[in-house]
Design an enzyme around this catalytic site. Structure first.
Site, PDB file in Angstrom:
ATOM      1  N   ASP A  34      -2.439  13.875   6.468  1.00  0.00           N
ATOM      2  CA  ASP A  34      -2.275  12.651   7.246  1.00  0.00           C
ATOM      3  C   ASP A  34      -0.913  12.032   6.951  1.00  0.00           C
ATOM      4  O   ASP A  34      -0.249  11.510   7.838  1.00  0.00           O
ATOM      5  CB  ASP A  34      -3.357  11.626   6.871  1.00  0.00           C
ATOM      6  CG  ASP A  34      -4.703  12.032   7.432  1.00  0.00           C
ATOM      7  OD1 ASP A  34      -4.773  13.094   8.084  1.00  0.00           O
ATOM      8  OD2 ASP A  34      -5.673  11.283   7.208  1.00  0.00           O
ATOM      9  N   PHE A  35      -0.547  12.107   5.668  1.00  0.00           N
ATOM     10  CA  PHE A  35       0.719  11.503   5.261  1.00  0.00           C
ATOM     11  C   PHE A  35       1.893  12.164   5.984  1.00  0.00           C
ATOM     12  O   PHE A  35       2.751  11.501   6.547  1.00  0.00           O
ATOM     13  CB  PHE A  35       0.893  11.603   3.749  1.00  0.00           C
ATOM     14  CG  PHE A  35       2.212  11.048   3.278  1.00  0.00           C
ATOM     15  CD1 PHE A  35       2.410   9.676   3.198  1.00  0.00           C
ATOM     16  CD2 PHE A  35       3.253  11.900   2.925  1.00  0.00           C
ATOM     17  CE1 PHE A  35       3.631   9.162   2.783  1.00  0.00           C
ATOM     18  CE2 PHE A  35       4.472  11.392   2.507  1.00  0.00           C
ATOM     19  CZ  PHE A  35       4.661  10.019   2.432  1.00  0.00           C
ATOM     20  N   ASP A 118     -22.644   3.153  28.567  1.00  0.00           N
ATOM     21  CA  ASP A 118     -22.647   1.699  28.468  1.00  0.00           C
ATOM     22  C   ASP A 118     -21.344   1.226  27.828  1.00  0.00           C
ATOM     23  O   ASP A 118     -21.274   0.997  26.632  1.00  0.00           O
ATOM     24  CB  ASP A 118     -23.858   1.270  27.628  1.00  0.00           C
ATOM     25  CG  ASP A 118     -24.176  -0.189  27.850  1.00  0.00           C
ATOM     26  OD1 ASP A 118     -23.605  -0.785  28.780  1.00  0.00           O
ATOM     27  OD2 ASP A 118     -24.992  -0.730  27.088  1.00  0.00           O
ATOM     28  N   CYS A 408     -32.540 -30.988   7.993  1.00  0.00           N
ATOM     29  CA  CYS A 408     -31.457 -30.063   8.296  1.00  0.00           C
ATOM     30  C   CYS A 408     -31.148 -29.179   7.091  1.00  0.00           C
ATOM     31  O   CYS A 408     -30.918 -29.688   5.995  1.00  0.00           O
ATOM     32  CB  CYS A 408     -30.205 -30.847   8.700  1.00  0.00           C
ATOM     33  SG  CYS A 408     -28.770 -29.785   8.969  1.00  0.00           S
TER      34      CYS A 408
END
Ligand code: IVH
Length: 671
Positions: A34-35, A118, A408
């Site tokens: 990857d590097f 979707d 609450c």
């Protein structure tokens, strides 16, 4: 490096990168790390920055994004983007089949069945084989141009090779976020304590409309193609040939489609995929059935909304059984308290469900819910799963009745329940933290004051520190006070203050929306501002006067009156006025600044440094010019910013319409 050297190095890098991407993305193998790959890409990007004119429109550097679009171009679809009619059972499917037979006057035809993905529909336009525009569905007639973002999708070819390509062709499909990517993203968010994303579809749709294509690239969207427009131009006569052509041309096509000769074969396909679809890398919610032959499609035609030659079949919403562990209570901006079911995690239609909304106390009573119950959860087309029932047979002997809190959970104030309303409310409007922070979040959102330099966490922190008890406090925040807090540096602090400062230019109607008056959404705020062009006029208006404004009903009028009857709100407006916010409607008729551009027609394209696109258009108008949407031989000038599409540039060049830079335009108007 000389220009000639750059040319050959760029060609070399492009070839290498394309080779390694193909290995990685299409052949599932690699030859370099990857590097090393990133190094190649970094070199290419650097060279392209040094020699911008050498950047090819299909350069692999575009996959990593980089373009930032301030506002998407709204463009007209060359072919309208329609939706599909739905069926939910076999009878409705047979009715569709009967209509097709009748319409064609024969039984000699075949269907193609596909899964219904979707995600978000996207239309891709290729000019001479080169991807030049990607447009969202929008209202079906016009959509947003999101080309830069679409180019970051690896499976979207930037160029199509072929001998007999028409000058322009368009293909359509569904952009989606693979379930795996979605789950990883949510996991990351959960670890950071951020709000979770609702579902892959909304995330894909939100991602596609992001302004920064670098972030889009990092989101790893994917795309399946399922439609070729005007296949006739390619000598293609059936849909099945079209999808084969698409796949051969390099587009990604889901190989789940099948030809079906009749309804029974369609039903077999539906049944086969009912379970199997959950092993696919994306959400599907049904199947799509299409008449295969294009000539027969044409014969059947369209209704105003959808084709007569295709229909969708929706699978039933899925349900799963799991245990209710706990109910927690969320306090919103308006003080309403919403119970949330915390569930034993369960896999439902491909995603893990841990929470479900219970709406209010009535819903808990209706379901006869007890802690410890085994409940059924369902996910319809909707985002948040619902608790639909209790498996009473599994109710444990020691199950505990749910007691709705009397106070609450956030601030301890006794809850109230207004007659005729299902929700409990916390009446501590001015002292309950989530209500305060909720109002600030509403105020700074993009459609309101658009202060994107502060996020929810910062708001909560400022509130805990006692620095932010209402929206007016934003304008009293000081550099010294913020920078003294843990986690704030000079740069970030300045950014926050700049964002707040910029919000002082936001027009009155958006400030009005930002105030968060109940029932006053964005459009209502616009109507109110038109009817009452100053906040003084609005606050003095009677209920009758309010209702006299188009689209303002009694409920809204009452709410507005109530809001201004509260002395604290009046004081808040006063503070915001003193801070320099806009409370007067900007005049529609533009004052003429000069007639430097008298009689000239302009096309504006791209992103600009000095102007927002709308400002630039306004500047043209105030100097006597006219803005038109597309380039023709009657166009006098094109003002080109960054990211101007290559097709527009080519067209301007072909018609010999002069292209101005932003600087040249500024000189022209003498500013
Ligand atoms: S064909 C004329 N095929 O469903 C409409 N659509 O309700 C042609 N969709 O907007 C659309 N999978 O976003 C077609 N295999 C598929 C599809 C599909 C998903 C979506 C698409 C469209 C919506 C129609």
């Amino acid at each position: 490096m000389t220009r000639d050297e750059a040319i050959s190095r760029i060609a070399e890098l492009t070839q290498q990168i394309n080779y390694h991407s193909d290995l990685y993305y299409n052949q599932d193998t690699t030859e370099i790390s990857d590097f090393e790959f990133d190094q190649l890409l970094a070199q290419l990007i650097q060279l392209e920055e040094e020699f911008p004119d050498l950047k090819a429109p299909d350069s692999p550097s575009q996959r990593v994004g980089g373009a930032v679009v301030k506002e998407f171009n709204s463009v007209e679809h060359r072919f309208p983007m329609l939706s599909l009619g739905n069926t939910y059972n076999h009878d409705e499917l047979r009715e569709f089949d009967e209509r097709v037979k009748k319409g064609l006057g024969t039984e000699d035809f075949e269907y193609v069945c596909e899964l219904k993905f979707d995600g978000v529909a996207l239309s891709l336009g290729y000019e001479n084989g080169l991807l030049t525009r990607a447009v969202t569905r929008g209202d079906g007639t016009r959509g947003d141009e999101v080309t830069w973002n679409a180019k970051t999708i690896r499976s979207v070819p930037l160029r199509i090779q072929g001998d007999n390509l028409p000058e322009y062709f368009e293909v359509r499909g569904e952009v989606f976020m693979p379930l795996e990517v979605f789950q990883a993203l949510n996991k990351e968010k959960e670890e950071k304590g951020e709000a979770l994303l609702a579902n892959p579809r909304n995330t894909a749709s939100g991602t596609l409309k992001m302004q920064d294509s670098k972030i889009v690239a990092s989101r790893k969207l994917d795309m399946y193609l399922y439609q070729l427009m005007d296949g006739g131009a390619l000598n293609i006569a059936t849909h099945s040939d079209a999808v084969t052509w698409l796949a051969d041309a390099g587009f990604q096509v889901s190989q789940t489609w099948r030809k079906c000769a009749n309804v029974d074969e369609i039903i077999a396909y539906i049944e086969e995929w009912e379970e199997k679809r959950h092993s696919l890398p994306l959400d599907t919610d049904g199947i799509v059935i299409k008449v295969n032959d294009y000539a027969q499609q044409d014969e059947l035609g369209f209704t105003s909304k959808s084709p007569r030659w295709a229909i969708s079949f929706k699978y039933k919403a899925e349900s799963a059984a799991t245990q209710l562990k706990e109910i927690t209570y969320q306090v919103g901006r308006t003080g309403s308290v919403t119970p949330v079911a915390n569930l034993e995690p369960v896999l439902l239609a491909g995603t893990t469900v841990k929470r479900a909304s219970l709406h209010n106390a009535n819903e808990i009573a209706r379901l006869d819910l007890r802690l410890g119950d085994t409940v059924f959860v369902e996910k319809g087309g909707e985002i948040i799963p619902k608790v639909t029932g209790v498996d009473f047979g599994k109710r444990p002997a020691n199950s505990v009745a749910v007691e709705f809190p009397t106070h609450c959970p956030e601030c301890g104030t006794e809850l109230v329940r207004v007659e005729g309303e299902a929700n409990h409310f916390c009446p501590n409007i001015k002292g309950c933290p989530p209500q305060i922070t909720g109002r600030v979040e509403h105020f700074i959102q993009r459609n309101a004051l658009d202060i994107d330099s502060i996020g929810s966490k910062t708001i909560a922190q400022f509130n805990r520190e006692g620095m932010l008890n209402n929206v007016a406090d934003l304008y009293a925040l000081s550099f010294d006070r913020i920078v003294a807090l843990e986690g704030f540096q000079e740069k970030g602090t300045n950014k926050i203050l700049q964002g707040i400062e910029a919000s002082k230019q936001i027009p009155y109607e958006r400030v009005l929306f930002g105030l968060g008056i109940r029932y006053v959404g964005r459009t209502v705020a616009e109507k109110l501002a038109e009817g009452f062009p100053t906040i003084e006029a609005l606050s003095a208006a009677s209920e009758e006067e309010l209702v006299a404004v188009n689209e303002i009903g009694e409920r809204i009028a009452k709410s507005v009156k109530e809001w201004f009857a509260d002395a604290d709100n009046v004081a808040l407006v006063e503070q915001l006025k003193n801070a320099g916010l806009q409370f007067t409607l900007q005049k529609e008729e533009v004052e003429q600044a000069s007639n430097a551009l008298e009689g000239k027609k302009f096309v504006v394209s791209g992103v600009f440094e000095h102007f927002e696109r709308d400002e630039l258009k306004q500047a043209i108008a105030t100097h006597g010019g006219k803005v038109v949407s597309s380039i023709s031989k009657n166009t006098d000038y094109v003002v080109a910013g960054d990211n101007m599409g290559p097709s527009k540039r080519q067209k301007a060049e072909k018609l010999e319409v002069p292209i101005l830079t932003e600087q040249e335009f500024i000189q022209m108007i003498g500013e």
